[in-house]
Design a protein around this motif. Structure first.
Motif, mmCIF file in Angstrom:
data_model
loop_
_atom_site.group_PDB
_atom_site.id
_atom_site.type_symbol
_atom_site.label_atom_id
_atom_site.label_comp_id
_atom_site.label_asym_id
_atom_site.label_seq_id
_atom_site.Cartn_x
_atom_site.Cartn_y
_atom_site.Cartn_z
ATOM 1 N N ARG A 321 0.815 -1.224 0.000
ATOM 2 C CA ARG A 321 0.000 0.000 0.000
ATOM 3 C C ARG A 321 0.850 1.276 0.000
ATOM 4 N NH1 ARG A 321 -5.220 0.216 0.198
ATOM 5 N NH2 ARG A 321 -6.236 2.170 0.784
ATOM 6 N N TYR A 322 1.970 1.265 0.718
ATOM 7 C CA TYR A 322 2.725 2.512 0.909
ATOM 8 C C TYR A 322 4.160 2.451 0.382
ATOM 9 C CZ TYR A 322 -1.219 2.898 4.044
ATOM 10 O OH TYR A 322 -2.494 2.883 4.550
ATOM 11 N N ASN A 345 -1.019 2.339 13.304
ATOM 12 C CA ASN A 345 -1.169 2.722 11.899
ATOM 13 C C ASN A 345 -1.106 4.237 11.748
ATOM 14 O OD1 ASN A 345 -1.455 0.105 10.886
ATOM 15 N ND2 ASN A 345 -3.648 0.075 11.267
ATOM 16 N N LEU A 349 1.337 6.477 9.251
ATOM 17 C CA LEU A 349 0.811 7.384 8.230
ATOM 18 C C LEU A 349 1.258 8.816 8.477
ATOM 19 C CD1 LEU A 349 -2.808 5.895 8.041
ATOM 20 C CD2 LEU A 349 -0.906 5.468 6.483
ATOM 21 N N LEU A 510 -1.147 11.375 1.937
ATOM 22 C CA LEU A 510 -2.201 10.414 2.240
ATOM 23 C C LEU A 510 -3.340 11.080 2.987
ATOM 24 C CD1 LEU A 510 0.096 7.549 3.587
ATOM 25 C CD2 LEU A 510 -0.933 7.678 1.310
ATOM 26 N N ASP A 511 -4.555 10.613 2.740
ATOM 27 C CA ASP A 511 -5.719 10.985 3.539
ATOM 28 C C ASP A 511 -5.742 10.032 4.731
ATOM 29 O OD1 ASP A 511 -8.280 11.111 4.695
ATOM 30 O OD2 ASP A 511 -9.204 11.712 2.807
ATOM 31 N N LYS A 514 -9.033 8.280 5.809
ATOM 32 C CA LYS A 514 -9.443 7.271 4.825
ATOM 33 C C LYS A 514 -8.552 6.040 4.902
ATOM 34 C CE LYS A 514 -9.958 6.660 -0.185
ATOM 35 N NZ LYS A 514 -9.812 7.322 -1.512
ATOM 36 N N GLU A 515 -7.214 6.255 5.052
ATOM 37 C CA GLU A 515 -6.286 5.133 5.112
ATOM 38 C C GLU A 515 -6.484 4.292 6.367
ATOM 39 O OE1 GLU A 515 -4.163 3.993 2.827
ATOM 40 O OE2 GLU A 515 -5.019 5.503 1.512
ATOM 41 N N GLU A 518 -9.335 2.079 5.772
ATOM 42 C CA GLU A 518 -9.008 1.019 4.821
ATOM 43 C C GLU A 518 -8.149 -0.061 5.479
ATOM 44 O OE1 GLU A 518 -9.416 -0.931 1.304
ATOM 45 O OE2 GLU A 518 -10.404 0.927 1.919
ATOM 46 N N LEU A 519 -7.209 0.343 6.325
ATOM 47 C CA LEU A 519 -6.370 -0.630 7.012
ATOM 48 C C LEU A 519 -7.178 -1.478 7.983
ATOM 49 C CD1 LEU A 519 -3.140 1.474 7.696
ATOM 50 C CD2 LEU A 519 -3.377 -0.438 6.112
ATOM 51 N N ASN A 583 -5.782 -5.653 -3.024
ATOM 52 C CA ASN A 583 -4.735 -5.963 -2.064
ATOM 53 C C ASN A 583 -4.517 -7.458 -1.901
ATOM 54 O OD1 ASN A 583 -4.002 -3.303 -1.132
ATOM 55 N ND2 ASN A 583 -6.007 -3.209 -0.165
#
Length: 660
Positions: A321-322, A345, A349, A510-511, A514-515, A518-519, A583
């Motif tokens: 993802r990153y 997380n 981020l 990154l938002d 939102k991330e 998602e995680l 993913n």
């Protein structure tokens, strides 16, 4: 008379060999990435480096785990070793060696080491009666227990009585105490007090070094009902990997790199590396390692990250993802090397946005853009102005300061220094206002400002190369300069001129909200609904197309009659790629002996595509085709679950052979 070339100084660094009983997580990545950064730095600083990692593959836990899955121990550890190697490839680990304790050369050497210690009288046969922790495979005295439980993992211990061979660890207590208290052998300092107070001063007991209750391991040559126990088997990997072999044969690599400069491991196995390992070397009359470093744990909610506790963070998911550099940077910059640290997380981020995007990314983007806008990318070296001397001094101070930090090692501090200069460079832009200089026609001063910024970026990117393996190379592309292989030009003024050009952003913002969502979703999908399965009994399957772009995995429960209607064929995997915008999904081309088929499988979090090409798999051949992420899947690959990860059931036979 020709002068003899001066040989490079050597540097030998090791991770522990990781126990092959489950999937690795970012806690293991932390140790390996830290060692990798040190190894890369030393190579660039002119050292001849040997960096070793590997797997510890014998023992009761491995034998039990393999049996639970219906596998032979060797097949079980082969799969896990492949997985570990794939992770180190993903994390851009630059190890020079990878040792497995099932390597024939290692097994032969261990048998001889054991025999030598026995013949010297440092190993003897007796009976062990006491406490044993099965998860840690460790024997304990009553005084060493904490609240009646294992002092390492906190689990229950059980009373054990067993015939064993013992290593005379007590014989070396005085020498070990002197080693720990009068030298800097063990670091950080807090680990020294722990070892001396909890183990040596309480009285070192002789160490049980064989078992008879299982047989997956190296047999004692002269008493084969005994299996050589994990620490005599595992710890000498650091010398057997260098060629220390049968009957004490040393070899060229051993003579070149031993003694080791730095053994690095998490704090729970410091006891074995700082007490047991040097005692074994003393008994063998071999030089001791120069330094043992025990770092802290990465914790989640204050609890040690552990596969058995189900609180691990999957590095494959994070790097998918990153990117690899984002995770490497976070591990190296945000985790104090000697102390415990907490992973979240959100902190990952935030580090990406604040440090990599805002500070580094914006500095590079703005400076390259201004160099092209004002000078068409062509910037020349100016005379140094008095007003720039403090800024230039900060750039020139970087290499010696970072070198000192890496020797300690203080990896986070080294990165802090580099990003401190990056911060100064961003402030230098604001203080000097290049746009105002351009507007007022002060071309000479403007050239000097842009050059100084480019030099700061170049030196910082040069020093970031051991830590990050992707972003610095992109920066050098933008600078129009070859990626350096050393630090010989890591000072202000080394570049006479620049011819810069535009590059893609090294990372996008990154938002975070939102991330995080998602995680959480990914974590729920990869941990939910999984259960341990026996090969050929229960099958994993993808659901039919849902409104989501990615399918969730479920277990189909079927009757025994329905099971025997299933057509299972041996298939060759010829191609494998990741499904875009997914993913979890891989797209595979398989040959079933008659034709080639496309199969979409939700195993991307368990395998890198390159791992699967050339492998055999069991194909569920008579399923109705289904669309997954817009791709028609013409079958399914049979998997079992190993430590929470889907693993392909590997058949014996040629493509097209029917299994069921």
């Amino acid at each position: 008379m020709a002068c003899k070339a001066k040989s490079k100084k050597t540097f030998y660094i090791t991770t522990p060999i990781y126990y092959a009983s489950g999937a690795l997580h970012i806690g293991h990545c932390y140790t390996t990435v830290c060692c990798d950064a040190i190894a890369r730095f030393k190579r660039m600083d002119g050292f001849d480096v040997h960096y070793l990692t590997g797997t510890d593959e014998h023992g009761q836990k491995v034998q039990q785990a393999a049996a639970e899955r219906g596998l032979k121990p060797q097949a079980f550890v082969d799969g896990l070793a492949d997985r570990i190697k794939a992770l180190w490839t993903r994390m851009d680990i630059s190890n020079d060696g990878f040792i497995r304790t099932t390597d024939p050369e290692h097994e032969k050497a261990i048998a001889d080491i054991f025999t030598e210690l026995y013949e010297k009288g440092d190993i003897y046969k007796s009976e062990y009666v006491g406490k044993y922790c099965e998860p840690c495979e460790s024997f304990w005295t009553e005084s060493q227990l904490v609240d009646g439980k294992c002092p390492d993992c906190g689990r229950e211990v059980k009373e054990t009585k067993e015939e064993c061979y013992f290593f005379r660890l007590s014989k070396y207590a005085d020498r070990l105490r002197k080693l720990l208290t009068e030298t800097d052998f063990l670091q950080p300092e807090s680990r020294v007090k722990e070892m001396v107070n909890n183990f040596i001063d309480k009285g070192l007991s002789d160490l049980a070094v064989t078992r008879t209750s299982f047989d997956w391991g190296i047999k004692v040559p002269f008493d084969p009902k005994h299996v050589i126990y994990v620490w005599i088997d595992a710890l000498p990997n650091y010398i057997t990997a260098l060629g220390y072999g049968e009957k004490g044969k040393k070899g060229e690599k051993f003579d070149k790199y031993w003694p080791c400069d730095m053994h690095v491991m998490a704090k729970e196995i410091v006891r074995f590396h700082s007490i047991v390992w040097p005692a074994i070397l003393m008994a063998l009359e071999l030089p001791l390692p120069k330094r043992v470093y025990g770092h802290g744990w990465i914790t989640l909610d204050g609890d040690k990250m552990s596969k058995s506790k189900g609180n691990v963070v999957d590095p494959f998911i994070l790097t998918d993802r990153y990117g690899v550099d984002a995770l490497r940077y976070y591990l190296l910059s945000s985790m104090p090397f000697g102390d415990d640290s907490v992973y979240t997380n959100e902190s990952l981020l935030s580090a990406i946005n604040n440090d990599l995007v805002n500070d580094l990314g914006n500095l590079v983007r703005r400076t390259l853009a201004m160099s092209r806008q004002y000078f068409d990318g062509k910037v020349t070296k100016p005379a140094l102005a008095d007003e720039d001397k403090d800024f230039v001094a900060a750039v020139d101070a970087l290499l010696p300061s970072v070198r000192a930090d890496m020797d300690k090692p203080l990896l986070g501090k080294a990165l802090e220094r580099i990003f401190g200069v990056i911060d100064k460079a961003n402030k230098y832009i604001d203080a000097n206002k290049p746009w105002a200089l351009f507007k007022s026609g002060e071309t000479v001063r403007l050239n000097a400002v842009i050059y100084n910024l480019l030099e700061a970026i170049r030196v910082c990117a040069n020093l970031l190369l051991p830590f990050l393996t992707v972003y610095p190379k992109k920066i050098f592309d933008g600078l129009g300069i070859p990626v350096p292989i050393g630090f010989d030009k890591c000072e202000y003024g080394a570049a006479e001129k620049y011819a810069t050009h535009e590059i893609e952003p090294i990372l996008n913002r990154l938002d975070i909200k939102k991330e995080l969502a998602e995680l959480e979703k990914i974590a729920a999908e990869t941990s939910g609904g999984e259960k341990s399965e026996k090969p050929n009994k229960e099958k994993k399957a993808d659901n039919k197309k849902s409104d989501a772009k990615e399918e969730k995995e479920t277990v189909q429960e079927i009757s025994i009659d329905k099971f025997f209607e299933t057509e299972l064929l041996v298939a060759d995997i010829e191609e494998c790629v990741k499904v875009e915008k997914s993913n979890k999904l891989l797209k595979l081309t398989v040959f079933d002996g008659t034709r080639r088929r496309t199969v979409v499988s939700g195993i991307a979090h368990a395998y890198a595509p390159s791992e699967l090409v050339g492998q055999k798999a069991v194909l569920v051949a008579n399923l109705k085709p289904a669309k997954l992420c817009g791709i028609v899947s013409e079958g399914m690959l049979l998997c079992s679950t190993v430590d929470g990860l889907p693993r392909l059931v590997k058949p014996v036979g040629d493509a097209g052979e029917r299994i069921c």
